[in-house]
Design a protein around this motif. Structure first.
Motif, PDB file in Angstrom:
ATOM      1  N   PRO A  21     -17.791 -10.765 -32.512  1.00 41.36           N
ATOM      2  CA  PRO A  21     -17.565 -12.285 -32.135  1.00 41.36           C
ATOM      3  C   PRO A  21     -15.999 -12.453 -31.851  1.00 41.36           C
ATOM      4  O   PRO A  21     -15.595 -13.196 -30.842  1.00 41.36           O
ATOM      5  CB  PRO A  21     -18.179 -12.948 -33.264  1.00 41.36           C
ATOM      6  CG  PRO A  21     -19.172 -11.914 -33.900  1.00 41.36           C
ATOM      7  CD  PRO A  21     -18.703 -10.685 -33.672  1.00 41.36           C
ATOM      8  N   ALA A  22     -15.251 -11.738 -32.742  1.00 42.79           N
ATOM      9  CA  ALA A  22     -13.797 -11.897 -32.603  1.00 42.79           C
ATOM     10  C   ALA A  22     -13.361 -11.407 -30.963  1.00 42.79           C
ATOM     11  O   ALA A  22     -12.408 -11.796 -30.450  1.00 42.79           O
ATOM     12  CB  ALA A  22     -12.891 -11.341 -33.679  1.00 42.79           C
ATOM     13  N   VAL A  23     -13.910 -10.123 -30.850  1.00 42.16           N
ATOM     14  CA  VAL A  23     -13.734  -9.471 -29.576  1.00 42.16           C
ATOM     15  C   VAL A  23     -13.838 -10.307 -28.427  1.00 42.16           C
ATOM     16  O   VAL A  23     -13.235 -10.651 -27.329  1.00 42.16           O
ATOM     17  CB  VAL A  23     -14.002  -8.218 -29.538  1.00 42.16           C
ATOM     18  CG1 VAL A  23     -13.876  -7.563 -28.233  1.00 42.16           C
ATOM     19  CG2 VAL A  23     -13.449  -7.301 -30.488  1.00 42.16           C
ATOM     20  N   ARG A  24     -15.036 -10.840 -28.676  1.00 41.35           N
ATOM     21  CA  ARG A  24     -15.607 -11.902 -27.400  1.00 41.35           C
ATOM     22  C   ARG A  24     -14.846 -13.347 -27.322  1.00 41.35           C
ATOM     23  O   ARG A  24     -14.571 -13.263 -26.274  1.00 41.35           O
ATOM     24  CB  ARG A  24     -17.062 -12.193 -27.697  1.00 41.35           C
ATOM     25  CG  ARG A  24     -17.644 -12.979 -26.704  1.00 41.35           C
ATOM     26  CD  ARG A  24     -18.974 -14.027 -27.411  1.00 41.35           C
ATOM     27  NE  ARG A  24     -18.247 -15.081 -28.183  1.00 41.35           N
ATOM     28  CZ  ARG A  24     -17.427 -16.066 -27.773  1.00 41.35           C
ATOM     29  NH1 ARG A  24     -17.238 -16.204 -26.372  1.00 41.35           N
ATOM     30  NH2 ARG A  24     -16.787 -16.860 -28.385  1.00 41.35           N
ATOM     31  N   ALA A  25     -14.486 -13.691 -28.536  1.00 36.63           N
ATOM     32  CA  ALA A  25     -13.632 -14.891 -28.346  1.00 36.63           C
ATOM     33  C   ALA A  25     -12.452 -14.407 -27.749  1.00 36.63           C
ATOM     34  O   ALA A  25     -11.942 -15.465 -26.961  1.00 36.63           O
ATOM     35  CB  ALA A  25     -13.510 -15.455 -29.707  1.00 36.63           C
ATOM     36  N   ALA A  26     -11.795 -13.556 -28.066  1.00 37.47           N
ATOM     37  CA  ALA A  26     -10.440 -13.089 -27.638  1.00 37.47           C
ATOM     38  C   ALA A  26     -10.593 -12.791 -25.978  1.00 37.47           C
ATOM     39  O   ALA A  26      -9.732 -13.383 -25.328  1.00 37.47           O
ATOM     40  CB  ALA A  26      -9.900 -11.896 -28.207  1.00 37.47           C
ATOM     41  N   GLY A  27     -11.792 -12.268 -25.660  1.00 45.50           N
ATOM     42  CA  GLY A  27     -11.878 -12.106 -24.369  1.00 45.50           C
ATOM     43  C   GLY A  27     -12.174 -13.433 -23.448  1.00 45.50           C
ATOM     44  O   GLY A  27     -11.395 -13.523 -22.409  1.00 45.50           O
ATOM     45  N   GLU A  28     -12.752 -14.225 -23.951  1.00 46.13           N
ATOM     46  CA  GLU A  28     -13.057 -15.686 -23.231  1.00 46.13           C
ATOM     47  C   GLU A  28     -11.782 -16.218 -23.312  1.00 46.13           C
ATOM     48  O   GLU A  28     -11.332 -16.969 -22.164  1.00 46.13           O
ATOM     49  CB  GLU A  28     -13.931 -16.467 -24.001  1.00 46.13           C
ATOM     50  CG  GLU A  28     -14.106 -17.868 -23.367  1.00 46.13           C
ATOM     51  CD  GLU A  28     -15.258 -18.964 -24.344  1.00 46.13           C
ATOM     52  OE1 GLU A  28     -15.094 -19.964 -23.978  1.00 46.13           O
ATOM     53  OE2 GLU A  28     -15.487 -18.314 -25.619  1.00 46.13           O
ATOM     54  N   THR A  29     -10.752 -16.199 -24.324  1.00 44.19           N
ATOM     55  CA  THR A  29      -9.579 -17.077 -24.264  1.00 44.19           C
ATOM     56  C   THR A  29      -8.814 -16.194 -23.281  1.00 44.19           C
ATOM     57  O   THR A  29      -8.120 -17.051 -22.357  1.00 44.19           O
ATOM     58  CB  THR A  29      -8.955 -16.929 -25.681  1.00 44.19           C
ATOM     59  OG1 THR A  29      -9.595 -17.600 -26.455  1.00 44.19           O
ATOM     60  CG2 THR A  29      -7.546 -17.586 -25.543  1.00 44.19           C
ATOM     61  N   ALA A  30      -8.584 -15.106 -23.003  1.00 46.26           N
ATOM     62  CA  ALA A  30      -7.878 -14.470 -22.259  1.00 46.26           C
ATOM     63  C   ALA A  30      -8.408 -14.498 -20.792  1.00 46.26           C
ATOM     64  O   ALA A  30      -7.443 -14.854 -19.666  1.00 46.26           O
ATOM     65  CB  ALA A  30      -7.791 -12.908 -22.558  1.00 46.26           C
ATOM     66  N   ASN A  52      -9.148  -5.556 -21.326  1.00 52.25           N
ATOM     67  CA  ASN A  52      -9.013  -4.118 -21.555  1.00 52.25           C
ATOM     68  C   ASN A  52     -10.248  -3.457 -22.644  1.00 52.25           C
ATOM     69  O   ASN A  52     -10.813  -2.354 -22.527  1.00 52.25           O
ATOM     70  CB  ASN A  52      -7.622  -3.290 -21.358  1.00 52.25           C
ATOM     71  CG  ASN A  52      -6.959  -3.737 -20.180  1.00 52.25           C
ATOM     72  OD1 ASN A  52      -7.624  -3.715 -19.227  1.00 52.25           O
ATOM     73  ND2 ASN A  52      -5.544  -4.070 -20.167  1.00 52.25           N
ATOM     74  N   ASP A  53      -9.781  -4.081 -23.839  1.00 47.78           N
ATOM     75  CA  ASP A  53     -10.402  -3.812 -24.971  1.00 47.78           C
ATOM     76  C   ASP A  53     -12.140  -3.837 -24.772  1.00 47.78           C
ATOM     77  O   ASP A  53     -12.919  -2.791 -25.538  1.00 47.78           O
ATOM     78  CB  ASP A  53      -9.987  -4.513 -26.251  1.00 47.78           C
ATOM     79  CG  ASP A  53      -8.648  -4.087 -26.666  1.00 47.78           C
ATOM     80  OD1 ASP A  53      -8.214  -3.036 -26.443  1.00 47.78           O
ATOM     81  OD2 ASP A  53      -8.187  -4.853 -27.706  1.00 47.78           O
ATOM     82  N   ILE A  54     -12.486  -4.731 -24.060  1.00 50.08           N
ATOM     83  CA  ILE A  54     -13.746  -4.905 -23.874  1.00 50.08           C
ATOM     84  C   ILE A  54     -14.579  -4.022 -22.818  1.00 50.08           C
ATOM     85  O   ILE A  54     -15.522  -3.469 -22.961  1.00 50.08           O
ATOM     86  CB  ILE A  54     -14.306  -6.503 -23.359  1.00 50.08           C
ATOM     87  CG1 ILE A  54     -13.755  -7.415 -24.457  1.00 50.08           C
ATOM     88  CG2 ILE A  54     -15.689  -6.487 -23.030  1.00 50.08           C
ATOM     89  CD1 ILE A  54     -13.952  -8.753 -24.145  1.00 50.08           C
ATOM     90  N   ALA A  55     -13.733  -3.948 -21.930  1.00 47.33           N
ATOM     91  CA  ALA A  55     -14.089  -2.782 -20.721  1.00 47.33           C
ATOM     92  C   ALA A  55     -14.207  -1.319 -21.359  1.00 47.33           C
ATOM     93  O   ALA A  55     -15.120  -0.618 -20.916  1.00 47.33           O
ATOM     94  CB  ALA A  55     -13.117  -2.870 -19.539  1.00 47.33           C
ATOM     95  N   LEU A  56     -13.403  -1.196 -22.442  1.00 49.20           N
ATOM     96  CA  LEU A  56     -13.343   0.407 -22.946  1.00 49.20           C
ATOM     97  C   LEU A  56     -13.951   0.165 -24.573  1.00 49.20           C
ATOM     98  O   LEU A  56     -13.624   1.095 -25.517  1.00 49.20           O
ATOM     99  CB  LEU A  56     -12.001   0.806 -23.126  1.00 49.20           C
ATOM    100  CG  LEU A  56     -11.507   1.299 -21.726  1.00 49.20           C
ATOM    101  CD1 LEU A  56      -9.931   1.432 -21.715  1.00 49.20           C
ATOM    102  CD2 LEU A  56     -12.251   2.186 -20.993  1.00 49.20           C
ATOM    103  N   SER A  57     -14.797  -0.904 -24.729  1.00 48.19           N
ATOM    104  CA  SER A  57     -15.431  -1.091 -26.113  1.00 48.19           C
ATOM    105  C   SER A  57     -16.131   0.097 -26.475  1.00 48.19           C
ATOM    106  O   SER A  57     -17.002   0.373 -26.050  1.00 48.19           O
ATOM    107  CB  SER A  57     -16.295  -2.314 -26.039  1.00 48.19           C
ATOM    108  OG  SER A  57     -16.906  -2.320 -27.228  1.00 48.19           O
ATOM    109  N   PRO A  58     -15.832   0.295 -28.033  1.00 56.37           N
ATOM    110  CA  PRO A  58     -16.453   1.572 -28.397  1.00 56.37           C
ATOM    111  C   PRO A  58     -17.911   1.362 -28.649  1.00 56.37           C
ATOM    112  O   PRO A  58     -18.769   1.887 -28.475  1.00 56.37           O
ATOM    113  CB  PRO A  58     -15.796   1.649 -29.910  1.00 56.37           C
ATOM    114  CG  PRO A  58     -14.282   1.413 -29.702  1.00 56.37           C
ATOM    115  CD  PRO A  58     -14.569   0.073 -28.536  1.00 56.37           C
TER     116      PRO A  58
END
Length: 282
Positions: A21-30, A52-58
């Motif tokens: 959820p935190a990664v998703r929220a940061a992506g939406e904001t960006a 970039n973190d989402i495109a290369l998400s573990p």
């Protein structure tokens, strides 16, 4: 039916709440910050690490690995998109991704040379929010994926397409040979998402994300991104896997010199000395 069997049968699978959820929220904001208008897109490598973190998400890479497909998933392209109903036309015909990433055609429908991850940064849970439509492969078995990259209307496949009603944080995975399409949004409705196309390479190294394949500005962003990536993320970018024979003391030193701040593994089977995880600080 597990995800691996479902993907093999249908050519797609929806993974619920795969994105943190935190990664998703940061992506939406960006993405909102990167697209000033009501409709627009930005491309990989992104100017912000949150995308970039989402495109290369573990978690996404692990989900693709769990499908048991041949080859190493490697980022070919990625776009982050803000759609607003009425700002543009989003309805598409059914089509395949294979025509976008190869000069030649697949041998047959089983010749999947890549996987697409459609990552939902906001909800697409109703038809008003423009959900992606996909067609199970059993309904397109009569189609030649080499000569039919697009299915024009009218066609029976439009009667059996499945609209994927997803929530924020869900990820839809589908193969390059799976027919799919974007659908129209209701006027004023908004959807934010990312699409990442991963080729399945069968060679240790890749020639996709190279200086000659992108603009100088994009290459500058990529070289700044490389030092902070893990071993699996570097492999997804196109580096040989950490255990590949390519890595020797000489190549490790030379590649680290090319990307200031990068620290590659120094203790795998092909080097000497103590090890450190790829992308970590010394």
């Amino acid at each position: 039916m597990n995800d691996r069997k479902r993907f093999a049968q249908d050519g797609f699978v929806l993974l619920r709440e795969l994105l943190d959820p935190a990664v998703r929220a940061a992506g939406e904001t960006a993405l909102r910050g990167a697209v000033a208008d009501t409709s627009g897109a930005v491309a990989f490598p992104f100017a912000t690490d949150a995308l970039n973190d989402i495109a290369l998400s573990p978690s996404i890479l692990a989900a693709i690995a769990a499908l048991g497909l041949p080859g190493l998933p490697t980022v070919r392209a990625s776009t982050a998109v803000l759609k607003t109903g009425g700002a543009a036309r989003y309805d598409q015909p059914l089509h395949l991704e294979n025509k976008e990433y190869s000069l030649v055609v697949p041998v047959d429908a089983d010749d999947d040379r890549g996987v697409v991850a459609l990552i939902y940064l906001t909800d697409a849970g109703t038809d008003e929010l423009g959900p992606t439509a996909v067609v199970p492969r059993s309904a397109t078995a009569h189609r030649d994926v080499g000569s039919d990259p697009v299915i024009p209307r009218p066609a029976p496949e439009y009667e059996v397409e499945q609209r994927i009603h997803a929530r924020a944080g869900d990820v839809l995975l589908f193969g390059f040979n799976t027919y799919h399409r974007g659908t129209e949004l209701a006027v004023g409705a908004e959807r934010l998402s990312m699409q990442v196309s991963y080729s399945l390479r069968t060679t240790p190294g890749s020639t996709v994300n190279t200086p000659g394949s992108m603009s100088f500005a994009a290459w500058t962003r990529l070289t700044a991104l490389v030092p902070r990536l893990s071993g699996d993320q570097l492999t997804c970018l196109g580096f040989p896997p950490p255990t590949d024979p390519y890595w020797t003391p000489r190549t490790v030193a030379a590649v680290e010199q090319r990307y200031p701040g990068l620290r590659l593994p120094a203790g795998n089977a092909h080097t000497s000395g103590g090890g450190r995880p790829a992308g970590s600080a010394p």
